[in-house]
Write an enzyme that holds these catalytic residues in place. Structure first.
Site, PDB file in Angstrom:
ATOM      1  N   GLY A  10       0.850  -1.186   0.000  1.00 40.78           N
ATOM      2  CA  GLY A  10       0.000   0.000   0.000  1.00 40.78           C
ATOM      3  C   GLY A  10       0.883   1.232   0.000  1.00 40.78           C
ATOM      4  CB  CYS A  11       0.484   4.599   1.478  1.00 41.06           C
ATOM      5  SG  CYS A  11       1.424   6.132   1.661  1.00 41.06           S
ATOM      6  CG  PHE A  12       6.094   4.540  -1.046  1.00 42.36           C
ATOM      7  CD1 PHE A  12       5.699   5.800  -0.629  1.00 42.36           C
ATOM      8  CD2 PHE A  12       6.645   4.426  -2.318  1.00 42.36           C
ATOM      9  CE1 PHE A  12       5.834   6.914  -1.439  1.00 42.36           C
ATOM     10  CE2 PHE A  12       6.790   5.533  -3.139  1.00 42.36           C
ATOM     11  CZ  PHE A  12       6.375   6.783  -2.693  1.00 42.36           C
TER      12      PHE A  12
END
Length: 170
Positions: A10-12
């Site tokens: 997902g969002c890094f």
């Protein structure tokens, strides 16, 4: 000797911060993996037209932490049945995946995936592929939650504490 693995969770920003907490992780970097353009920018990846996933490069000391332990931790930080979505973030860039650079890591990866699959009725939506390409994200994305402690993160804060306290039983 060090090893490396790449995690798309997902969002890094949150994924990187999570892995930085784990003892034995020596280095992390956020970037983009397994897409079909050269030198993508965040703005390009955000369109979902490049094929890239937001990914975290993890360099670790296998004498301190094993790949198996890191994979098990990864599964604690994602919803492995959600396709192209983690938390409120949606799009192919937020897909989940494990990208490896050494074929000898595949048996460990397969083992952990099989163990994880037993917990679910539906198939895992996590890619398990060799790393095809990887590009570092812009500097402002690196160590984002260290630079912006109140910045956006799809992961619950308790997960970072859990990662800091997690110890591999050897």
């Amino acid at each position: 000797m060090t090893k490396e693995i790449y995690f798309a969770g997902g969002c890094f920003w949150g994924t990187e911060h999570f892995f930085k907490q784990i003892e034995g992780v020596l280095e992390t970097e956020v970037g983009f993996a397994n897409g079909h353009t050269e030198n993508p920018t965040y703005k390009e990846v955000y369109t979902d037209q490049t094929g890239f996933a937001e990914t975290v490069y993890v360099k670790f000391d296998p004498e301190v932490v094993s790949l198996e332990f890191l994979l098990n931790m990864f599964f604690k930080a994602i919803d492995p049945t959600s396709l192209n979505k983690q938390g409120h973030d949606e799009g192919t860039r937020y897909r989940t995946g494990v990208y490896y650079t050494h074929a000898d890591d595949l048996p460990v990866i397969e083992k952990v995936f099989a163990q994880e699959q037993q917990k679910y009725q539906q198939p895992l939506a996590v890619e398990k592929l060799p790393l095809q390409n990887y590009y570092s994200a812009e500097e402002y994305h690196q160590d984002y939650l260290d630079k912006n402690p109140t910045g956006y993160c799809h992961l619950p804060l308790e997960l970072f504490k859990f990662a800091r306290e997690a110890k591999e039983k050897k």
